[in-house]
Design a protein around this motif. Structure first.
Motif, PDB file in Angstrom:
ATOM      1  N   ALA A   1       4.795  18.638  23.113  1.00 39.68           N
ATOM      2  CA  ALA A   1       4.484  20.071  23.228  1.00 39.68           C
ATOM      3  C   ALA A   1       5.739  20.921  23.340  1.00 39.68           C
ATOM      4  N   GLY A   2       6.847  20.442  22.745  1.00 43.74           N
ATOM      5  CA  GLY A   2       8.109  21.135  22.960  1.00 43.74           C
ATOM      6  C   GLY A   2       8.685  21.867  21.767  1.00 43.74           C
ATOM      7  N   GLY A   3       8.026  21.771  20.590  1.00 44.28           N
ATOM      8  CA  GLY A   3       8.590  22.368  19.382  1.00 44.28           C
ATOM      9  C   GLY A   3       8.433  23.875  19.320  1.00 44.28           C
ATOM     10  N   PHE A   4       9.045  24.463  18.285  1.00 41.96           N
ATOM     11  CA  PHE A   4       9.039  25.920  18.143  1.00 41.96           C
ATOM     12  C   PHE A   4       7.801  26.442  17.424  1.00 41.96           C
ATOM     13  N   GLY A   5       7.093  25.601  16.689  1.00 41.52           N
ATOM     14  CA  GLY A   5       5.885  26.042  16.007  1.00 41.52           C
ATOM     15  C   GLY A   5       6.136  27.148  15.004  1.00 41.52           C
ATOM     16  N   THR A   6       7.173  26.998  14.191  1.00 35.59           N
ATOM     17  CA  THR A   6       7.609  28.096  13.314  1.00 35.59           C
ATOM     18  C   THR A   6       6.593  28.446  12.233  1.00 35.59           C
TER      19      THR A   6
ATOM     20  N   HIS B   1      -9.787   6.313   9.979  1.00 33.79           N
ATOM     21  CA  HIS B   1     -10.863   7.163  10.507  1.00 33.79           C
ATOM     22  C   HIS B   1     -11.327   8.112   9.416  1.00 33.79           C
ATOM     23  N   ASP B   2     -12.581   7.998   9.035  1.00 40.72           N
ATOM     24  CA  ASP B   2     -13.138   8.841   7.981  1.00 40.72           C
ATOM     25  C   ASP B   2     -13.782  10.113   8.520  1.00 40.72           C
ATOM     26  N   GLY B   3     -13.789  10.281   9.839  1.00 38.96           N
ATOM     27  CA  GLY B   3     -14.451  11.430  10.434  1.00 38.96           C
ATOM     28  C   GLY B   3     -13.577  12.665  10.486  1.00 38.96           C
ATOM     29  N   PHE B   4     -13.863  13.506  11.460  1.00 35.78           N
ATOM     30  CA  PHE B   4     -13.186  14.803  11.554  1.00 35.78           C
ATOM     31  C   PHE B   4     -11.766  14.664  12.096  1.00 35.78           C
ATOM     32  N   TRP B   5     -10.880  15.413  11.477  1.00 35.44           N
ATOM     33  CA  TRP B   5      -9.505  15.565  11.959  1.00 35.44           C
ATOM     34  C   TRP B   5      -8.980  16.891  11.442  1.00 35.44           C
ATOM     35  N   GLN B   6      -8.287  17.618  12.292  1.00 38.19           N
ATOM     36  CA  GLN B   6      -7.706  18.881  11.846  1.00 38.19           C
ATOM     37  C   GLN B   6      -6.493  19.221  12.704  1.00 38.19           C
ATOM     38  N   CYS B   7      -5.388  19.523  12.049  1.00 34.54           N
ATOM     39  CA  CYS B   7      -4.224  20.016  12.775  1.00 34.54           C
ATOM     40  C   CYS B   7      -4.251  21.541  12.769  1.00 34.54           C
ATOM     41  N   MET B   8      -3.474  22.140  13.661  1.00 34.57           N
ATOM     42  CA  MET B   8      -3.358  23.592  13.718  1.00 34.57           C
ATOM     43  C   MET B   8      -1.921  23.956  13.357  1.00 34.57           C
ATOM     44  N   ASP B   9      -1.649  23.875  12.074  1.00 36.94           N
ATOM     45  CA  ASP B   9      -0.288  24.090  11.600  1.00 36.94           C
ATOM     46  C   ASP B   9      -0.022  25.554  11.262  1.00 36.94           C
ATOM     47  N   THR B  10      -1.061  26.261  10.826  1.00 35.06           N
ATOM     48  CA  THR B  10      -0.918  27.643  10.382  1.00 35.06           C
ATOM     49  C   THR B  10      -2.039  28.490  10.971  1.00 35.06           C
ATOM     50  N   MET B  11      -1.961  29.803  10.778  1.00 40.04           N
ATOM     51  CA  MET B  11      -3.023  30.685  11.242  1.00 40.04           C
ATOM     52  C   MET B  11      -4.326  30.374  10.524  1.00 40.04           C
TER      53      MET B  11
END
Length: 256
Positions: free
Chosen positions: A7-12, A226-236
């Motif tokens: 949880a330490g990155g800048f999330g640019t 895993h064939d189920g749900f996965w989602q990252c929050m990379d962008t708005m």
């Protein structure tokens, strides 16, 4: 078993919000996505967390320091300067928030928290920006059964763009891209033996590069598909999608 959350990155790439707070503290519903990730682990009995903080770490620390107040009725007695917390609804978590440096890479962050890990017990590792309905308990069992140093959750994200079947410049068919058009990728939910940290040189090491590549070369890396749900929050765009799912009352990752 402990769960380590990066949880330490800048999330640019989601700077619309990350210029104000760390990306894991961006909210889905009225809770940070970090909370959602911890709730996923908690639903499988994993309640001991190590949060690898860096950028704007004070926001993470302040949020957890006030967590009981956010989830309880409180009486303030200004005559005695006292405070009483009623019906505490906080989760039974233990949360260590470690300062792993402002510019430290992902591998370096893991190496810095080694002292908080149990030497003879595997641990979970994930990023502070992704959610899934993967059966974490089965991933852990798979890791123990296979006996390798590292297990990565392999997922296939949704295709974002339409597919053209072409003959030269002629388009023979067009269809929306499906999950079958996308290969397996690192879903970011991992189970690792403590010895994996020996593969990390220092602060400048990106975990997904040299350490993972060396583990694969040594035959010490497994994939749990895993064939189920996965989602990252990379962008708005990703955040808005997760928010819509949450608002619908049918968020697939809500296992609690």
């Amino acid at each position: 078993m402990k769960a380590v959350i990066l949880a330490g990155g800048f999330g640019t790439r989601i700077s619309e919000e990350s210029h104000l707070k760390p990306k894991p503290m961006i909210e889905i519903g009225d809770k940070p996505i970090l909370w959602h990730i911890m709730k996923i682990y908690g639903s499988y009995g994993i309640t001991d967390f190590i949060v690898c903080a860096g950028y704007k770490q004070h926001i993470i620390k302040e949020w957890f320091s006030n967590y009981a107040l956010y989830n309880s009725d409180v009486t303030f007695d200004f005559r005695s300067n006292g405070m009483t917390v009623h019906n505490n609804e906080s989760e039974p978590w233990t949360v260590t928030i470690a300062d792993t440096g402002l510019n430290t890479m992902t591998g370096g962050r893991v190496k810095r928290i080694r002292r908080f890990l149990d030497e003879d017990e595997p641990f979970c590792l994930t990023y502070g920006d992704g959610v899934t309905d993967a059966p974490i308990d089965k991933v852990v069992d798979f890791h123990r059964r296979e006996g390798k140093k590292a297990t990565i959750l392999a997922v296939r994200p949704e295709g974002r763009f339409g597919t053209l079947d072409m003959d030269g410049n002629d388009i023979r068919s067009f269809r929306e891209k499906s999950i079958d058009d996308v290969g397996w990728i690192n879903g970011g939910f991992m189970v690792l033996e403590p010895s994996v940290i020996d593969y990390i040189d220092g602060d400048s090491t990106t975990f997904e590069r040299e350490p993972v590549e060396r583990l694969a070369a040594d035959g010490e890396l497994n994939a749990y598909k895993h064939d189920g749900f996965w989602q990252c929050m990379d962008t708005m765009r990703d955040k808005e999608k997760l928010q819509r799912l949450w608002d619908s009352g049918e968020a697939p990752w809500k296992l609690w």
